[in-house]
Write an enzyme that holds these catalytic residues in place. Structure first.
Site, PDB file in Angstrom:
ATOM      1  N   HIS A 108       6.074  22.551 -55.994  1.00 61.79           N
ATOM      2  CA  HIS A 108       5.179  22.404 -54.838  1.00 61.79           C
ATOM      3  C   HIS A 108       5.913  21.834 -53.617  1.00 61.79           C
ATOM      4  O   HIS A 108       5.272  21.332 -52.695  1.00 61.79           O
ATOM      5  CB  HIS A 108       3.990  21.508 -55.196  1.00 61.79           C
ATOM      6  CG  HIS A 108       3.024  22.146 -56.153  1.00 61.79           C
ATOM      7  ND1 HIS A 108       2.002  21.455 -56.783  1.00 61.79           N
ATOM      8  CD2 HIS A 108       2.927  23.430 -56.597  1.00 61.79           C
ATOM      9  CE1 HIS A 108       1.317  22.286 -57.569  1.00 61.79           C
ATOM     10  NE2 HIS A 108       1.876  23.489 -57.477  1.00 61.79           N
ATOM     11  N   ASN A 158      -0.944  12.262 -71.323  1.00 62.32           N
ATOM     12  CA  ASN A 158      -1.760  12.008 -70.128  1.00 62.32           C
ATOM     13  C   ASN A 158      -2.632  10.776 -70.397  1.00 62.32           C
ATOM     14  O   ASN A 158      -2.761  10.324 -71.534  1.00 62.32           O
ATOM     15  CB  ASN A 158      -2.638  13.231 -69.834  1.00 62.32           C
ATOM     16  CG  ASN A 158      -3.033  13.344 -68.367  1.00 62.32           C
ATOM     17  OD1 ASN A 158      -2.245  13.040 -67.480  1.00 62.32           O
ATOM     18  ND2 ASN A 158      -4.254  13.764 -68.117  1.00 62.32           N
ATOM     19  N   ALA A 160       1.503   6.647 -68.643  1.00 56.41           N
ATOM     20  CA  ALA A 160       2.796   7.341 -68.753  1.00 56.41           C
ATOM     21  C   ALA A 160       3.941   6.385 -69.079  1.00 56.41           C
ATOM     22  O   ALA A 160       4.836   6.738 -69.855  1.00 56.41           O
ATOM     23  CB  ALA A 160       3.080   8.084 -67.446  1.00 56.41           C
TER      24      ALA A 160
HETATM   25  N1  APR Z   1      -0.314   7.831 -66.792  1.00 53.84           N
HETATM   26  C1  APR Z   1      -0.558   9.105 -67.192  1.00 53.84           C
HETATM   27  N2  APR Z   1      -1.452   9.914 -66.615  1.00 53.84           N
HETATM   28  C2  APR Z   1      -2.159   9.414 -65.583  1.00 53.84           C
HETATM   29  C3  APR Z   1      -1.975   8.099 -65.105  1.00 53.84           C
HETATM   30  C4  APR Z   1      -1.011   7.287 -65.757  1.00 53.84           C
HETATM   31  N3  APR Z   1      -0.766   6.027 -65.381  1.00 53.84           N
HETATM   32  N4  APR Z   1      -2.836   7.895 -64.086  1.00 53.84           N
HETATM   33  C5  APR Z   1      -3.517   9.034 -63.931  1.00 53.84           C
HETATM   34  N5  APR Z   1      -3.120   9.955 -64.834  1.00 53.84           N
HETATM   35  C6  APR Z   1      -3.594  11.334 -65.018  1.00 53.84           C
HETATM   36  C7  APR Z   1      -5.035  11.549 -64.645  1.00 53.84           C
HETATM   37  O1  APR Z   1      -5.863  11.250 -65.752  1.00 53.84           O
HETATM   38  C8  APR Z   1      -5.045  13.027 -64.295  1.00 53.84           C
HETATM   39  O2  APR Z   1      -5.345  13.821 -65.433  1.00 53.84           O
HETATM   40  O3  APR Z   1      -2.843  12.165 -64.153  1.00 53.84           O
HETATM   41  C9  APR Z   1      -3.613  13.295 -63.814  1.00 53.84           C
HETATM   42  C10 APR Z   1      -3.477  13.527 -62.329  1.00 53.84           C
HETATM   43  O4  APR Z   1      -4.184  14.681 -61.966  1.00 53.84           O
HETATM   44  P1  APR Z   1      -4.283  15.175 -60.445  1.00 53.84           P
HETATM   45  O5  APR Z   1      -4.667  14.049 -59.575  1.00 53.84           O
HETATM   46  O6  APR Z   1      -5.158  16.382 -60.425  1.00 53.84           O
HETATM   47  O7  APR Z   1      -2.759  15.559 -60.084  1.00 53.84           O
HETATM   48  P2  APR Z   1      -1.949  16.875 -60.456  1.00 53.84           P
HETATM   49  O8  APR Z   1      -2.398  17.452 -61.740  1.00 53.84           O
HETATM   50  O9  APR Z   1      -0.517  16.557 -60.305  1.00 53.84           O
HETATM   51  O10 APR Z   1      -2.392  17.841 -59.284  1.00 53.84           O
HETATM   52  C11 APR Z   1      -1.817  19.120 -59.197  1.00 53.84           C
HETATM   53  O11 APR Z   1      -2.900  19.458 -57.121  1.00 53.84           O
HETATM   54  O12 APR Z   1      -3.635  18.883 -55.015  1.00 53.84           O
HETATM   55  C12 APR Z   1      -2.644  19.455 -55.726  1.00 53.84           C
HETATM   56  O13 APR Z   1      -0.545  19.946 -54.920  1.00 53.84           O
HETATM   57  C13 APR Z   1      -1.256  18.906 -55.524  1.00 53.84           C
HETATM   58  O14 APR Z   1       0.604  18.985 -57.056  1.00 53.84           O
HETATM   59  C14 APR Z   1      -0.761  18.636 -56.923  1.00 53.84           C
HETATM   60  C15 APR Z   1      -1.655  19.524 -57.771  1.00 53.84           C
END
Ligand code: APR
Length: 241
Positions: free
Chosen positions: A113, A207, A225
């Site tokens: 991305h 996750n 994580a």
């Molecule tokens: N450890 C592990 N997982 C975690 C933690 C943590 N400390 N904190 C949050 N999470 C998890 C959440 O439960 C969630 O499932 O990380 C995930 C984050 O999800 P999103 O906010 O949707 O992020 P992501 O999946 O990276 O989004 C994908 O969406 O908006 C776009 O371009 C942006 O690259 C991004 C894409």
């Protein structure tokens, strides 16, 4: 070293891996999309409508990333260790635009991305390193065009980067690990199904909670994580998965 040890590992990471470094995720209750309109700041149409707002959004995020308090955490470090110590290839595909994987020591990685610390000229397509605020007044250092510089970030409706290389790796891997991603955004959300369709690779989701794609994974490890990733890497290095 047995045959298993030479096999390729592909890791997909998302915003959850950087949460404990102090960077917000997108879809958690306090996430970025609860404070900003995705259509306004993360689409080509939003940028065309209001480039000043979009620059402001990424300038703020860039400043947060280069703040001295934002550092790679134990999960980033564990994935770098896996790349250094695993006898086969470890290929890290991140949806994150931060540079915490690089700072932790990962080398074989791809930012599907884009990257917050890079900009791109829409006129000549040159990509350059960038650590300052960006504005509509800036002129491209390569072609001299003004007002055409944008964050080197893939917006909704745009094609993620290097997909051919990613699909090739997914078809060859023996282990697919997904870390800290909610499984809402394609094509990354479809990688697990791609892996399962192309062979007998093991699939594991690490996750905080079950993602939208949890049922497609063979194994699930839930927790922060910084705890679950180092433990899982330790397990791989001690004998596989
Ligand atoms: N450890 C592990 N997982 C975690 C933690 C943590 N400390 N904190 C949050 N999470 C998890 C959440 O439960 C969630 O499932 O990380 C995930 C984050 O999800 P999103 O906010 O949707 O992020 P992501 O999946 O990276 O989004 C994908 O969406 O908006 C776009 O371009 C942006 O690259 C991004 C894409």
């Amino acid at each position: 070293m047995n045959e298993n040890d030479r096999r390729k590992i592909v890791i997909l990471t998302g915003a959850g891996i950087s949460k404990e470094s102090g960077l917000d995720t997108f879809r958690d209750t306090d996430g970025i999309w609860s404070k900003h309109s995705l259509e306004d700041v993360a689409t080509p149409q939003g940028f065309a409508r209001n480039p000043v707002l979009v620059h402001q959004f990424y300038n703020d995020r860039r400043r947060s990333l280069i703040d001295n308090s934002v550092l790679p955490n134990a999960a980033h470090a564990a994935l770098a260790r896996l790349e250094a110590e695993w006898p086969g290839e470890v290929f890290l595909v991140t949806q994150n635009i931060d540079d915490l994987h690089e700072r932790a020591g990962s080398h074989n990685l791809l930012h599907m991305h884009g990257e917050l610390l890079k900009i791109r000229c829409s006129a000549c397509r040159t990509v350059s390193a960038w650590a300052e605020d960006l504005s509509t007044d800036h002129v491209c250092a390569n072609c001299g065009t003004g007002g055409k510089l944008r964050p080197h970030v893939v917006w909704f409706g745009e094609m993620p980067l290097d997909m051919e290389r990613i699909y090739q790796a997914l078809s060859e891997c023996a282990l697919f690990m997904s870390v800290g991603t909610s499984g809402n955004v394609y094509p990354a959300a479809g990688f697990v199904q791609q892996v399962r369709a192309s062979g007998d690779a093991h699939t594991v989701e690490l996750n905080l909670e079950p993602s939208m794609k949890a049922s497609a994974f063979a194994q699930h490890v839930y927790g922060p994580a910084t705890e679950v990733v180092p433990a899982y890497v330790e397990q791989i290095l001690a004998g596989g998965w």
